[in-house]
Design a protein around this motif. Structure first.
Motif, PDB file in Angstrom:
ATOM      1  N   PRO A 107       0.704  -1.184  -0.064  1.00 60.70           N
ATOM      2  CA  PRO A 107       0.006   0.117  -0.077  1.00 60.70           C
ATOM      3  C   PRO A 107       0.878   1.256   0.009  1.00 60.70           C
ATOM      4  CG  PRO A 107       0.139  -1.058   2.177  1.00 60.70           C
ATOM      5  CD  PRO A 107       0.979  -1.900   1.227  1.00 60.70           C
ATOM      6  N   LEU A 108       0.458   2.198  -0.485  1.00 57.81           N
ATOM      7  CA  LEU A 108       1.189   3.542  -0.885  1.00 57.81           C
ATOM      8  C   LEU A 108       0.097   4.718  -0.753  1.00 57.81           C
ATOM      9  CD1 LEU A 108       4.096   5.066  -1.151  1.00 57.81           C
ATOM     10  CD2 LEU A 108       3.706   4.844  -3.395  1.00 57.81           C
ATOM     11  N   SER A 109       0.333   5.832  -0.048  1.00 58.85           N
ATOM     12  CA  SER A 109      -0.314   6.802  -0.042  1.00 58.85           C
ATOM     13  C   SER A 109       0.303   8.081  -0.902  1.00 58.85           C
ATOM     14  CB  SER A 109      -0.834   7.266   1.268  1.00 58.85           C
ATOM     15  OG  SER A 109      -1.613   8.790   1.111  1.00 58.85           O
ATOM     16  N   GLY A 110       0.066   8.168  -2.127  1.00 56.48           N
ATOM     17  CA  GLY A 110       0.778   9.265  -2.850  1.00 56.48           C
ATOM     18  C   GLY A 110       0.711  10.499  -2.392  1.00 56.48           C
ATOM     19  N   VAL A 111      -0.512  10.763  -1.715  1.00 57.96           N
ATOM     20  CA  VAL A 111      -0.808  12.193  -1.243  1.00 57.96           C
ATOM     21  C   VAL A 111       0.039  12.359  -0.023  1.00 57.96           C
ATOM     22  CG1 VAL A 111      -2.386  13.695  -0.209  1.00 57.96           C
ATOM     23  CG2 VAL A 111      -2.906  12.627  -2.158  1.00 57.96           C
ATOM     24  N   LYS A 112       0.115  11.373   0.854  1.00 58.20           N
ATOM     25  CA  LYS A 112       1.017  11.649   2.055  1.00 58.20           C
ATOM     26  C   LYS A 112       2.530  11.512   1.638  1.00 58.20           C
ATOM     27  CE  LYS A 112       1.711  11.133   6.503  1.00 58.20           C
ATOM     28  NZ  LYS A 112       3.077  11.660   6.522  1.00 58.20           N
ATOM     29  N   VAL A 130       3.868  12.957  -1.009  1.00 55.60           N
ATOM     30  CA  VAL A 130       4.135  14.157  -1.437  1.00 55.60           C
ATOM     31  C   VAL A 130       4.114  15.197  -0.479  1.00 55.60           C
ATOM     32  CG1 VAL A 130       3.226  15.990  -2.920  1.00 55.60           C
ATOM     33  CG2 VAL A 130       3.127  13.760  -3.845  1.00 55.60           C
ATOM     34  N   ALA A 131       3.229  15.087   0.607  1.00 53.70           N
ATOM     35  CA  ALA A 131       3.328  15.980   1.674  1.00 53.70           C
ATOM     36  C   ALA A 131       4.582  15.963   2.532  1.00 53.70           C
ATOM     37  CB  ALA A 131       1.838  15.681   2.749  1.00 53.70           C
ATOM     38  N   ASP A 132       4.857  14.523   2.766  1.00 48.79           N
ATOM     39  CA  ASP A 132       6.432  14.482   3.466  1.00 48.79           C
ATOM     40  C   ASP A 132       7.290  14.912   2.814  1.00 48.79           C
ATOM     41  OD1 ASP A 132       5.174  13.231   5.623  1.00 48.79           O
ATOM     42  OD2 ASP A 132       5.557  11.252   4.813  1.00 48.79           O
ATOM     43  N   ILE A 133       7.258  14.902   1.355  1.00 46.72           N
ATOM     44  CA  ILE A 133       8.411  15.285   0.578  1.00 46.72           C
ATOM     45  C   ILE A 133       8.660  17.002   0.753  1.00 46.72           C
ATOM     46  CG2 ILE A 133       9.241  15.736  -1.933  1.00 46.72           C
ATOM     47  CD1 ILE A 133       8.211  12.886  -2.492  1.00 46.72           C
ATOM     48  N   ILE A 134       7.257  17.550   0.310  1.00 45.22           N
ATOM     49  CA  ILE A 134       7.248  19.167   0.569  1.00 45.22           C
ATOM     50  C   ILE A 134       7.776  19.444   1.793  1.00 45.22           C
ATOM     51  CG2 ILE A 134       5.813  20.955   0.246  1.00 45.22           C
ATOM     52  CD1 ILE A 134       4.278  19.460  -2.016  1.00 45.22           C
ATOM     53  N   ASN A 135       7.233  18.950   3.072  1.00 43.53           N
ATOM     54  CA  ASN A 135       7.665  19.339   4.198  1.00 43.53           C
ATOM     55  C   ASN A 135       9.111  19.362   4.487  1.00 43.53           C
ATOM     56  OD1 ASN A 135       5.126  19.801   5.661  1.00 43.53           O
ATOM     57  ND2 ASN A 135       4.927  17.819   6.355  1.00 43.53           N
ATOM     58  N   ARG A 136       9.853  18.330   3.708  1.00 41.45           N
ATOM     59  CA  ARG A 136      11.186  18.550   3.744  1.00 41.45           C
ATOM     60  C   ARG A 136      12.020  19.150   2.664  1.00 41.45           C
ATOM     61  NH1 ARG A 136       8.727  14.826   6.356  1.00 41.45           N
ATOM     62  NH2 ARG A 136       9.478  13.672   8.107  1.00 41.45           N
ATOM     63  N   PHE A 137      11.359  19.765   1.712  1.00 41.07           N
ATOM     64  CA  PHE A 137      11.778  20.504   0.550  1.00 41.07           C
ATOM     65  C   PHE A 137      12.199  21.616   0.934  1.00 41.07           C
ATOM     66  CE2 PHE A 137      11.222  22.962  -3.444  1.00 41.07           C
ATOM     67  CZ  PHE A 137      11.958  22.248  -4.162  1.00 41.07           C
ATOM     68  N   ASP A 153      -4.533  20.250 -10.240  1.00 40.58           N
ATOM     69  CA  ASP A 153      -5.903  20.048  -9.473  1.00 40.58           C
ATOM     70  C   ASP A 153      -5.697  20.518  -8.283  1.00 40.58           C
ATOM     71  OD1 ASP A 153      -8.011  18.522  -8.033  1.00 40.58           O
ATOM     72  OD2 ASP A 153      -7.824  16.903  -9.600  1.00 40.58           O
ATOM     73  N   GLU A 154      -6.844  21.391  -7.873  1.00 38.61           N
ATOM     74  CA  GLU A 154      -6.761  22.000  -6.583  1.00 38.61           C
ATOM     75  C   GLU A 154      -7.285  21.155  -5.422  1.00 38.61           C
ATOM     76  OE1 GLU A 154      -8.747  25.985  -6.300  1.00 38.61           O
ATOM     77  OE2 GLU A 154      -7.626  26.766  -7.880  1.00 38.61           O
ATOM     78  N   ASP A 155      -8.249  20.198  -5.854  1.00 35.66           N
ATOM     79  CA  ASP A 155      -8.645  19.166  -4.680  1.00 35.66           C
ATOM     80  C   ASP A 155      -7.487  18.418  -4.459  1.00 35.66           C
ATOM     81  OD1 ASP A 155     -11.279  20.209  -5.165  1.00 35.66           O
ATOM     82  OD2 ASP A 155     -11.773  18.693  -6.536  1.00 35.66           O
ATOM     83  N   VAL A 156      -6.691  17.831  -5.042  1.00 41.06           N
ATOM     84  CA  VAL A 156      -5.527  17.141  -4.686  1.00 41.06           C
ATOM     85  C   VAL A 156      -4.645  17.987  -3.781  1.00 41.06           C
ATOM     86  CG1 VAL A 156      -3.323  15.904  -5.603  1.00 41.06           C
ATOM     87  CG2 VAL A 156      -5.322  15.633  -6.899  1.00 41.06           C
ATOM     88  N   VAL A 157      -4.359  19.382  -4.179  1.00 37.40           N
ATOM     89  CA  VAL A 157      -3.494  20.162  -3.415  1.00 37.40           C
ATOM     90  C   VAL A 157      -3.876  20.400  -1.956  1.00 37.40           C
ATOM     91  CG1 VAL A 157      -2.705  22.536  -3.054  1.00 37.40           C
ATOM     92  CG2 VAL A 157      -2.519  21.458  -5.328  1.00 37.40           C
ATOM     93  N   SER A 158      -5.525  20.135  -1.782  1.00 37.44           N
ATOM     94  CA  SER A 158      -5.871  20.539  -0.638  1.00 37.44           C
ATOM     95  C   SER A 158      -5.772  19.370   0.198  1.00 37.44           C
ATOM     96  CB  SER A 158      -7.626  20.644  -0.942  1.00 37.44           C
ATOM     97  OG  SER A 158      -8.350  20.724   0.479  1.00 37.44           O
ATOM     98  N   GLU A 159      -5.779  18.140  -0.189  1.00 38.13           N
ATOM     99  CA  GLU A 159      -5.398  16.797   0.520  1.00 38.13           C
ATOM    100  C   GLU A 159      -3.953  16.862   0.791  1.00 38.13           C
ATOM    101  OE1 GLU A 159      -6.965  13.015  -1.067  1.00 38.13           O
ATOM    102  OE2 GLU A 159      -8.112  14.090  -2.683  1.00 38.13           O
ATOM    103  N   ILE A 160      -3.313  17.415  -0.053  1.00 36.46           N
ATOM    104  CA  ILE A 160      -1.878  17.368   0.291  1.00 36.46           C
ATOM    105  C   ILE A 160      -1.584  18.386   1.626  1.00 36.46           C
ATOM    106  CG2 ILE A 160       0.471  18.286  -0.460  1.00 36.46           C
ATOM    107  CD1 ILE A 160      -0.061  17.326  -3.287  1.00 36.46           C
TER     108      ILE A 160
END
Length: 339
Positions: free
Chosen positions: A200-205, A207-214, A229-236
């Motif tokens: 299992p892999l949560s792509g949104v999670k 991406v969030a972890d990557i951006i937090n450390r970017f 996609d603004e909805d995807v960004v909201s999830e991120i």
């Protein structure tokens, strides 16, 4: 460990722990180590070595285990073999102390490996150990996290439940060969599961972890993602609500959090945290509070990862409540601003 426990059980200082390790090495090995100390360090350690007496086995175990934990954490070497550690510790400490310490070391290793299995479906684990000897089944269940173990037991034949639980109740420790066999069983289980099931892999999670450390321009990156996609960004953004974000909050936000969060939670939550995050949080604290925090973290020594994660979770729950009540302005990333 609370204050009452500390009063009941005085802890060895780092210098005394070092002295204890050196005494256990023997004269030749200790002499080689001391050659690398400064004059001041040599004086302090040898003075402590001369004064050590009446050290209880618990203190000796703790000092030696702390040494090996630090070694494994900071060394590029993956770790000494069980046979090597066994022989070395028996020579240094004698059979009784060495046995207790080795059991602790490899019990921790097994527990860590077992954590990897708690995400595997219970019925899959039950089927995997079905052909194992009942004693190995019992050991397997004993080292699984209790919630997972209970779920696996439920998937096994009901007429075997009482025997397995009775075997677990009688356990005190397991010898090194059984520990090795159990680790082999864990590895085989993980290998089989990885082949038969998709991970299992949560792509949104992710991406969030990557951006937090970017370390680049997070704001521009998020704006570009919104074009997709603004909805995807909201999830991120929801998944970016992580302990890491405290390192980039404005001073007024951190001032409020420093007042709100108890010292004990900061002390636990900052264990193992990235240096930049620690510095960012300490920079808004009064100097006396920073000193008290560092002293508390040092006294605690090594703490279980689960306690660290729990402390971080509790802090972020406070942050969420303050943010939702508009008492602080939480910044997930630097957004473009207009006048």
């Amino acid at each position: 460990m609370n204050t009452a426990e500390l009063k009941q059980k005085p802890m060895l200082s780092y210098v005394e722990q070092t002295a204890l390790v050196l005494l256990g090495m023997g004269e030749d090995a200790a002499a080689k180590v001391l050659r690398h100390f400064t004059r001041d360090e040599t004086q302090r350690v040898t003075k402590a070595m001369a004064k050590l007496s009446g050290i209880k086995s618990d203190s000796a175990n703790g000092a030696i285990q702390s040494f090996f934990d630090d070694f494994r954490q900071h060394s590029g070497i993956r770790g000494a073999s069980k046979e090597y550690l066994s022989k070395t510790l028996r020579k240094a400490l004698g059979n009784d102390l060495a046995k207790g310490l080795l059991n602790t070391l490899y019990g921790d290793e097994i527990s860590n490996n077992m954590q990897r299995l708690q995400w595997v479906e219970s019925d899959v684990l039950a089927r995997f150990i079905a052909k194992e000897h009942p004693q190995m089944q019992a050991i397997f269940l004993a080292y699984l996290p209790a919630e997972s173990s209970s779920a696996v037991l439920k998937c096994m034949p009901q007429d075997e439940h009482d025997e397995l639980l009775f075997r677990i109740a009688q356990m005190q420790d397991i010898d090194h060969q059984v520990a090795s066999d159990l680790n082999d069983l864990i590895e085989r289980c993980i290998e089989q599961v990885s082949v038969s099931q998709s991970a299992p892999l949560s792509g949104v999670k992710q991406v969030a972890d990557i951006i937090n450390r970017f370390e680049g321009d997070r704001g521009s990156l998020m704006e570009m993602l919104k074009l997709h996609d603004e909805d995807v960004v909201s999830e991120i953004e929801q998944n970016m609500f992580d302990f890491m974000v405290l390192g980039r909050q404005p001073e007024e936000t951190m001032d409020r959090l420093v007042q709100q969060v108890p010292m004990e939670l900061w002390s636990l939550a900052l264990k193992g945290a990235e240096i930049q995050l620690q510095l960012a949080i300490k920079s808004v604290m009064p100097q006396r509070m920073v000193k008290a925090l560092e002293d508390d973290m040092e006294v605690r020594g090594a703490v279980p990862l689960s306690r660290v994660e729990r402390a971080r979770y509790e802090i972020m729950q406070m942050v969420r409540e303050l943010d939702e009540a508009d008492e602080i302005e939480l910044v997930l990333y630097d957004e473009p601003r207009v006048e």
